[in-house]
Design a protein around this motif. Sequence first.
Motif, PDB file in Angstrom:
ATOM      1  N   LEU A  44      96.229 -21.999 119.757  1.00 34.26           N
ATOM      2  CA  LEU A  44      94.875 -22.792 119.586  1.00 34.26           C
ATOM      3  C   LEU A  44      94.253 -23.274 120.812  1.00 34.26           C
ATOM      4  CD1 LEU A  44      95.182 -24.434 115.923  1.00 34.26           C
ATOM      5  CD2 LEU A  44      94.190 -22.203 116.632  1.00 34.26           C
ATOM      6  N   GLN A  45      95.155 -24.247 121.458  1.00 33.56           N
ATOM      7  CA  GLN A  45      94.624 -24.737 122.610  1.00 33.56           C
ATOM      8  C   GLN A  45      94.268 -23.840 123.870  1.00 33.56           C
ATOM      9  OE1 GLN A  45      98.137 -27.134 123.514  1.00 33.56           O
ATOM     10  NE2 GLN A  45      97.282 -28.875 122.346  1.00 33.56           N
ATOM     11  N   ASP A  66      84.735 -26.912 129.808  1.00 30.73           N
ATOM     12  CA  ASP A  66      83.672 -27.053 130.689  1.00 30.73           C
ATOM     13  C   ASP A  66      82.426 -26.280 129.937  1.00 30.73           C
ATOM     14  OD1 ASP A  66      84.590 -24.183 130.417  1.00 30.73           O
ATOM     15  OD2 ASP A  66      84.728 -23.722 132.453  1.00 30.73           O
ATOM     16  N   ARG A  67      82.521 -26.010 128.802  1.00 26.19           N
ATOM     17  CA  ARG A  67      81.512 -25.498 127.851  1.00 26.19           C
ATOM     18  C   ARG A  67      80.511 -26.870 127.663  1.00 26.19           C
ATOM     19  NH1 ARG A  67      84.177 -21.514 129.975  1.00 26.19           N
ATOM     20  NH2 ARG A  67      83.588 -19.454 128.959  1.00 26.19           N
ATOM     21  N   PHE A  68      81.244 -28.031 127.431  1.00 21.82           N
ATOM     22  CA  PHE A  68      80.307 -29.213 127.690  1.00 21.82           C
ATOM     23  C   PHE A  68      79.728 -29.666 128.994  1.00 21.82           C
ATOM     24  CE2 PHE A  68      80.674 -34.337 127.376  1.00 21.82           C
ATOM     25  CZ  PHE A  68      79.462 -34.190 126.889  1.00 21.82           C
ATOM     26  N   ILE A  69      78.646 -29.120 129.195  1.00 17.76           N
ATOM     27  CA  ILE A  69      77.877 -28.839 130.251  1.00 17.76           C
ATOM     28  C   ILE A  69      77.231 -30.030 131.055  1.00 17.76           C
ATOM     29  CG2 ILE A  69      77.810 -26.247 130.433  1.00 17.76           C
ATOM     30  CD1 ILE A  69      75.020 -26.659 129.451  1.00 17.76           C
ATOM     31  N   ASP A  70      76.708 -31.090 130.349  1.00 20.96           N
ATOM     32  CA  ASP A  70      76.061 -32.287 130.563  1.00 20.96           C
ATOM     33  C   ASP A  70      76.059 -33.387 129.567  1.00 20.96           C
ATOM     34  OD1 ASP A  70      74.691 -33.550 132.690  1.00 20.96           O
ATOM     35  OD2 ASP A  70      72.671 -33.039 131.882  1.00 20.96           O
ATOM     36  N   CYS A  71      75.891 -34.490 130.134  1.00 20.80           N
ATOM     37  CA  CYS A  71      75.777 -35.803 129.375  1.00 20.80           C
ATOM     38  C   CYS A  71      75.141 -36.821 130.215  1.00 20.80           C
ATOM     39  CB  CYS A  71      77.054 -36.300 129.066  1.00 20.80           C
ATOM     40  SG  CYS A  71      77.100 -37.806 128.192  1.00 20.80           S
ATOM     41  N   ARG A  72      73.921 -37.289 129.849  1.00 16.69           N
ATOM     42  CA  ARG A  72      72.878 -38.032 130.521  1.00 16.69           C
ATOM     43  C   ARG A  72      72.510 -39.059 129.832  1.00 16.69           C
ATOM     44  NH1 ARG A  72      71.862 -36.205 135.700  1.00 16.69           N
ATOM     45  NH2 ARG A  72      72.362 -34.131 136.311  1.00 16.69           N
ATOM     46  N   SER A  94      84.696 -37.891 127.967  1.00 21.03           N
ATOM     47  CA  SER A  94      85.272 -37.074 126.973  1.00 21.03           C
ATOM     48  C   SER A  94      86.601 -36.620 127.138  1.00 21.03           C
ATOM     49  CB  SER A  94      84.307 -35.743 126.549  1.00 21.03           C
ATOM     50  OG  SER A  94      84.576 -34.819 127.651  1.00 21.03           O
ATOM     51  N   VAL A  95      87.379 -36.244 125.848  1.00 22.88           N
ATOM     52  CA  VAL A  95      88.736 -35.789 125.957  1.00 22.88           C
ATOM     53  C   VAL A  95      88.642 -34.456 125.151  1.00 22.88           C
ATOM     54  CG1 VAL A  95      89.905 -37.888 126.647  1.00 22.88           C
ATOM     55  CG2 VAL A  95      89.538 -37.357 124.274  1.00 22.88           C
ATOM     56  N   MET A  96      89.750 -33.451 125.135  1.00 24.09           N
ATOM     57  CA  MET A  96      89.825 -32.256 124.180  1.00 24.09           C
ATOM     58  C   MET A  96      90.733 -32.967 123.063  1.00 24.09           C
ATOM     59  SD  MET A  96      87.512 -30.428 125.426  1.00 24.09           S
ATOM     60  CE  MET A  96      87.972 -28.719 124.516  1.00 24.09           C
ATOM     61  N   GLU A  97      90.403 -32.481 121.857  1.00 21.43           N
ATOM     62  CA  GLU A  97      91.296 -32.627 120.597  1.00 21.43           C
ATOM     63  C   GLU A  97      91.446 -31.445 120.035  1.00 21.43           C
ATOM     64  OE1 GLU A  97      90.381 -34.507 116.439  1.00 21.43           O
ATOM     65  OE2 GLU A  97      89.553 -35.651 117.958  1.00 21.43           O
ATOM     66  N   THR A  98      92.763 -31.063 119.701  1.00 22.88           N
ATOM     67  CA  THR A  98      93.087 -29.947 118.757  1.00 22.88           C
ATOM     68  C   THR A  98      93.345 -30.151 117.469  1.00 22.88           C
ATOM     69  OG1 THR A  98      93.981 -29.169 121.137  1.00 22.88           O
ATOM     70  CG2 THR A  98      94.516 -27.838 119.051  1.00 22.88           C
ATOM     71  N   SER A  99      92.839 -29.407 116.546  1.00 18.65           N
ATOM     72  CA  SER A  99      93.035 -29.701 115.177  1.00 18.65           C
ATOM     73  C   SER A  99      93.083 -28.231 114.614  1.00 18.65           C
ATOM     74  CB  SER A  99      91.784 -30.376 114.563  1.00 18.65           C
ATOM     75  OG  SER A  99      90.540 -29.570 114.732  1.00 18.65           O
ATOM     76  N   ARG A 110      85.911 -34.893 122.162  1.00 15.00           N
ATOM     77  CA  ARG A 110      86.009 -36.320 121.648  1.00 15.00           C
ATOM     78  C   ARG A 110      85.092 -36.917 122.431  1.00 15.00           C
ATOM     79  NH1 ARG A 110      88.470 -39.596 117.908  1.00 15.00           N
ATOM     80  NH2 ARG A 110      88.998 -41.683 118.714  1.00 15.00           N
ATOM     81  N   ILE A 111      83.684 -37.066 122.341  1.00 15.75           N
ATOM     82  CA  ILE A 111      82.967 -37.821 123.440  1.00 15.75           C
ATOM     83  C   ILE A 111      82.753 -39.209 122.765  1.00 15.75           C
ATOM     84  CG2 ILE A 111      80.408 -37.828 124.277  1.00 15.75           C
ATOM     85  CD1 ILE A 111      80.393 -34.862 123.448  1.00 15.75           C
ATOM     86  N   ASN A 112      82.722 -40.129 124.179  1.00  8.85           N
ATOM     87  CA  ASN A 112      82.896 -41.664 123.908  1.00  8.85           C
ATOM     88  C   ASN A 112      84.214 -42.016 122.893  1.00  8.85           C
ATOM     89  OD1 ASN A 112      82.300 -44.350 123.946  1.00  8.85           O
ATOM     90  ND2 ASN A 112      81.188 -44.403 122.005  1.00  8.85           N
ATOM     91  N   PRO A 113      85.517 -41.329 123.500  1.00 11.52           N
ATOM     92  CA  PRO A 113      86.779 -41.653 122.791  1.00 11.52           C
ATOM     93  C   PRO A 113      87.192 -43.024 122.533  1.00 11.52           C
ATOM     94  CG  PRO A 113      87.188 -41.060 125.067  1.00 11.52           C
ATOM     95  CD  PRO A 113      85.789 -40.907 124.838  1.00 11.52           C
ATOM     96  N   ASN A 114      86.872 -43.879 123.313  1.00  9.88           N
ATOM     97  CA  ASN A 114      87.251 -45.277 123.258  1.00  9.88           C
ATOM     98  C   ASN A 114      86.170 -46.259 122.764  1.00  9.88           C
ATOM     99  OD1 ASN A 114      89.605 -44.571 125.132  1.00  9.88           O
ATOM    100  ND2 ASN A 114      88.386 -44.454 126.877  1.00  9.88           N
TER     101      ASN A 114
END
Length: 548
Positions: free
Chosen positions: A194-195, A202-208, A229-234, A241-245
């Motif tokens: 799955l991973q 890289d499909r998360f292309i921008d955050c502003r 962000s971090v990647m999470e596998t389910s 996972r954006i704003n993970p903390n």
Amino acid sequence: MVSFLETIEQESNSKSAGARGTDHGFKKKTSSNELKRQSTVFASLARETTLIMDLHEFGSDTSAHGLKYVSESPNLFTKVFFFLMWVSAVIYAMYGIGDSIKQYAQRPTGTKYTVVVNEEMDQKQYINFPTITVCSVNKIRKSYIEDPKNSLMKEYLTKLESYTPEVIEDLIARFNDTEDEMSGVVDITYESVLQMAGTSSDRFIDCRRRSVHCAGLGDFQVDGRAEVSVMETSAAGTCWRINPNGTLKGKMGDYGAVTLKFWADVQDYSATTANGAQEGFLVGFHDNDTYGSTMSSGHLMSPGNYYKADLRYKEMRREERCVPAEHRTVYGGYSEGACIMECKDKFVHLRCGCVQVTPPENGGSYRACTLKEWATCGMGAYLEWFNGFTLTAEKDPAAVPVEGVMTIGREEQLKRCKCQPACSEKQYEASVSSSSVSKAFVNHIYPFAKGPIDAMFSQPKYGVNYSTPEDLKDNMMVLEVLFSSMQKSQIDQVITYNFYNLLGDIGGVLGLFLGASMFTIIEFILFAGVSMAKYCCKATASGWLDVT
């Protein structure tokens, strides 16, 4: 009953006549101490009386008004009438009290909605943003599954989708045949597939935020580096996972809005993904102490659209039949969704010794199933759990009768997953609106984005080509997240019928129908105790606790 009332009347009359004969029509003078002594239920211990006489005297002196009318009525007819009325009132009062006790035992709840003004929030003038989980519905990329070196994975995933006994038996035979090339992938875990096959980061292309890139915001700085962000596998695939903390803070309205852009890669959807009718992303807003995989549903957002999510923060608090916030699961903070996911993993692990995907806070509790384990055991165990969990029949056919009692085993309990809600739960309620991505916007950015998009996302050998403004429009999904208010909505689930309500209802019924109170109950208990001591144990006034 009539003879009983006649006896009371006769003994009452004889007692009155005897008193008149003794003092010749004049009242006998008694000291204040004697009057005080005779005014208690213990006075009968000092006199030679019968139980009928004691009942008559008790009925005249008790604070329960109904008995007084039975005792002091002038004739038998009125005695019978008031006795029947008193018995009827007792029966109805007992019924009302029993109904009140039953209602109290059910612990009914109600909802109280309040808006809490957070003084600390007012002083600092910011609000904490939620963690945002974004999952692409493209679980298996075409560019992965069509790669010749992944032909075995393609065959495995295709057969697993059908999941028939014949296909599974064939897979098992090939896994066990050391000369078959399928035996070479036995030890690869389903989670790692799955991973590798899922959407890449890289499909998360921008955050502003306005014109500032998220990596430049101080809120995302952790140990000198930006963690946007971090990647999470389910089991649903790979997710961002954006704003993970949970460190991102902002103002309400457009001033604090964060804009996220994603690339859907619609040309890279595989036949496995094509089994679903939708394309795009599933988006969930939640507290950073929980995970998107535990959410029961999310917002489906299609590429080619601009979405605006207006958030309101609310907190649900419960008093009864809930799990304390201190309780944690392998899916983070406790929630019903986390409980269900953990329950599923326990069932599959109990059957197969492994799980499909290890939980985010595993801590060594579970290990991921290999391709062979998932095909031979895990998939079947999951489907069995799913069928048991979604069972809506009142009686579980798997229940086993033991000595007349219906009991279920450990596995059946895990199928049912009776998860209670959390006592404290943070929720982000989203009101989502959308419009199509503007063609003018696409035409404006296309000259600058054409080169990077073609280099990053096009894969001609798999039929994936992005070379026109239409391709840019068809694949871009924009999500703007903001808060419509800085106030917190608090929803309290409170007990609507507590112990004090129960006492009030009991007191109302006793007072209305019997003219009784708490002291009346004490009087009845004392009278019953003294009567037993006198007539059963032969107690006297000087030592009524002594048995002679």
